[in-house]
Write an enzyme that holds these catalytic residues in place. Structure first.
Site, PDB file in Angstrom:
ATOM      1  N   ARG A  54       0.861  -1.177   0.000  1.00 24.43           N
ATOM      2  CA  ARG A  54       0.000   0.000   0.000  1.00 24.43           C
ATOM      3  C   ARG A  54       0.900   1.231   0.000  1.00 24.43           C
ATOM      4  NH1 ARG A  54       1.767   1.715   4.027  1.00 24.43           N
ATOM      5  NH2 ARG A  54       0.603   3.649   3.746  1.00 24.43           N
ATOM      6  N   GLY A  55       0.258   2.404  -0.049  1.00 22.70           N
ATOM      7  CA  GLY A  55       1.033   3.629  -0.195  1.00 22.70           C
ATOM      8  C   GLY A  55       1.176   3.910  -1.690  1.00 22.70           C
ATOM      9  N   GLN A 201      -2.852   2.557   9.897  1.00 23.40           N
ATOM     10  CA  GLN A 201      -1.517   2.629   9.277  1.00 23.40           C
ATOM     11  C   GLN A 201      -0.541   3.445  10.122  1.00 23.40           C
ATOM     12  OE1 GLN A 201      -4.404   3.073   7.639  1.00 23.40           O
ATOM     13  NE2 GLN A 201      -4.240   2.564   5.475  1.00 23.40           N
ATOM     14  N   ASP A 242      -1.949  10.828  -2.158  1.00 28.85           N
ATOM     15  CA  ASP A 242      -2.220   9.832  -3.208  1.00 28.85           C
ATOM     16  C   ASP A 242      -2.477  10.474  -4.561  1.00 28.85           C
ATOM     17  OD1 ASP A 242      -3.105   8.624  -0.484  1.00 28.85           O
ATOM     18  OD2 ASP A 242      -2.663   6.947  -1.831  1.00 28.85           O
ATOM     19  N   ASN A 252      -5.616  12.444   0.308  1.00 28.40           N
ATOM     20  CA  ASN A 252      -4.812  11.604   1.206  1.00 28.40           C
ATOM     21  C   ASN A 252      -5.761  10.815   2.102  1.00 28.40           C
ATOM     22  OD1 ASN A 252      -2.186  10.711   2.091  1.00 28.40           O
ATOM     23  ND2 ASN A 252      -2.513  11.844   3.983  1.00 28.40           N
TER      24      ASN A 252
HETATM   25  O1  MRU Z   1      -4.743   3.251   1.908  1.00 28.77           O
HETATM   26  P1  MRU Z   1      -3.259   3.453   1.944  1.00 28.77           P
HETATM   27  O2  MRU Z   1      -2.616   2.952   3.177  1.00 28.77           O
HETATM   28  O3  MRU Z   1      -2.591   2.969   0.671  1.00 28.77           O
HETATM   29  O4  MRU Z   1      -3.099   5.040   1.960  1.00 28.77           O
HETATM   30  C1  MRU Z   1      -1.820   5.596   1.951  1.00 28.77           C
HETATM   31  C2  MRU Z   1      -1.807   7.064   2.156  1.00 28.77           C
HETATM   32  O5  MRU Z   1      -2.831   7.703   2.272  1.00 28.77           O
HETATM   33  C3  MRU Z   1      -0.463   7.733   2.123  1.00 28.77           C
HETATM   34  O6  MRU Z   1      -0.473   8.883   2.915  1.00 28.77           O
HETATM   35  C4  MRU Z   1      -0.124   8.123   0.689  1.00 28.77           C
HETATM   36  O7  MRU Z   1      -0.250   7.016  -0.171  1.00 28.77           O
HETATM   37  C5  MRU Z   1       1.226   8.665   0.564  1.00 28.77           C
HETATM   38  S1  MRU Z   1       2.432   7.376   0.656  1.00 28.77           S
HETATM   39  C6  MRU Z   1       3.966   8.010   0.450  1.00 28.77           C
END
Ligand code: MRU
Length: 363
Positions: A54-55, A201, A242, A252
């Site tokens: 993820r991320g 997270q 994102d 985000n």
């Molecule tokens: O749902 P996730 O855990 O994939 O969401 C991730 C985020 O919202 C992060 O803040 C974003 O992807 C930036 S990662 C460098």
């Protein structure tokens, strides 16, 4: 970054066979550090959907390797595999960016050469991600140095939401990259880590990363941020993203918008760190145009954690029978963003700011 002294990236090709793809299973962190071996594109689709990876930047990099795995089996599967991988998660634009880049590179490549070319391009995407995030650290560091100077060398308190650290990217992280740099430079930093319900997270991943690197931090309930800001206990907020639109609206993790509102009301600088693949110049109005992922209700009605006997268990936290909604991201309008930290420097969250750093994207 390092785990128990050993340097890792968040995705890599297995050196033992030279083709399978290795990731950390992020659904098992922080309770267990488990490395998964992905051998086909279906496993990659599952890993992204189930959030084993993820991320935003990491999703793009792993999807690129997913295409390489698909082409290894069937060099003619390019478009179908890209389509399947592209449907896994809707909000982070890095996924589409990586797949479009792979398609542009591979479409005209002869079938027998496609798999090797795909592995090479995916490796390039990974190396570039590391370089961009390293640069974000350099460009974000002065913000923390200035805060430390304002406080006469006193502890700088930084609040972050979700996980935008090395485990969300190929390495370094985005929001956490300047923090790692500042800590390594001897600046006394302390991070308020939003737990980030419903998937935690922050409590699980950001706290784990910061702890492994020795960065002082405190996990807080998501609702504590406004209170801490009112009491002067937050010097700046740094979050990842994102997707950033051409005018600087920022998607985000759900809850980011509320932190930005609280920061505005309390005069706390609110910075957003992004590598340029996260910039989506095709759209302007983030609230109207960014697709927001709706995830399963069980992520809200349940919580997963460690029992005293060391087993990991999932329990129900909501009243039996109550329905739940789970929008996974929100959009912070550009007017609430103090500025953006990119690999080319910092800028205002606006079309003028972004186009001054990335003119080729606005041509
Ligand atoms: O749902 P996730 O855990 O994939 O969401 C991730 C985020 O919202 C992060 O803040 C974003 O992807 C930036 S990662 C460098």
């Amino acid at each position: 970054m390092r785990i128990a002294g050993i340097p890792y990236r968040s995705v890599w090709v297995d050196p033992a066979d030279g083709w399978s793809v290795r990731i950390f299973d992020q659904t098992r962190l922080p309770w267990a550090v488990e490395i998964l071996r992905l051998t086909d594109e279906e496993q990659v689709v599952h890993a992204i959907r189930s959030m084993q990876v993820r991320g935003a930047p990491l999703i793009g990099a792993v999807a690129a390797y997913g295409l390489a795995l698909a082409l290894r089996r069937d060099p003619a599967s390019l478009e179908a595999a890209a389509e399947m991988l592209g449907r896994t998660r809707p909000t982070a634009v890095n996924l589409r960016w990586a797949l479009e880049r792979m398609l542009a590179r591979l479409r005209n490549t002869p079938l027998p050469e496609r798999a090797a070319a795909a592995y090479a391009e995916a490796a390039l995407i990974c190396d570039e991600d590391v370089a961009m995030n390293e640069a974000i650290g350099r460009h974000g560091l002065p913000l923390i140095e200035e805060a430390a100077a304002r406080k006469g060398g006193g502890r700088v308190n930084i609040l972050t939401h979700c996980n935008a650290g090395w485990i969300a990217t190929v390495d370094w992280g985005t929001a956490l990259s300047p923090i790692y740099r500042a800590h390594d430079a001897g600046i006394p930093v302390h991070v308020w880590v939003d737990e980030t319900r419903p998937r935690n997270q922050g409590a699980a991943l950001t706290a784990w990363e910061l702890g492994a690197h020795g960065v002082p931090h405190t996990v807080v309930a998501d609702n504590a941020g406004g209170h801490l800001m009112q009491r002067g206990e937050v010097d700046l907020v740094i979050v990842g993203t994102d997707r950033v639109t051409r005018r600087g609206d920022v998607a985000n993790k759900i809850g980011t918008y509320l932190k930005a509102l609280a920061a505005k009301d309390n005069g706390v600088p609110f910075w957003v760190a992004l590598p340029s693949p996260t910039l989506d110049t095709r759209i302007a109005d983030g609230v109207a145009e960014i697709p927001i992922e709706e995830r399963g209700a069980s992520e809200v009605t349940e919580a997963t954690g460690l029992l005293p006997d060391g087993t990991v268990a999932t329990v129900r936290v909501a009243a039996a029978g109550s329905p739940a909604a789970n929008p996974a991201f929100d959009v912070t309008p550009a007017r609430l963003v103090t500025g953006l930290i990119t690999e080319r420097g910092r800028c205002e969250a606006s079309e003028a700011g972004l186009s001054s750093l990335f003119p080729e994207r606005f041509a």
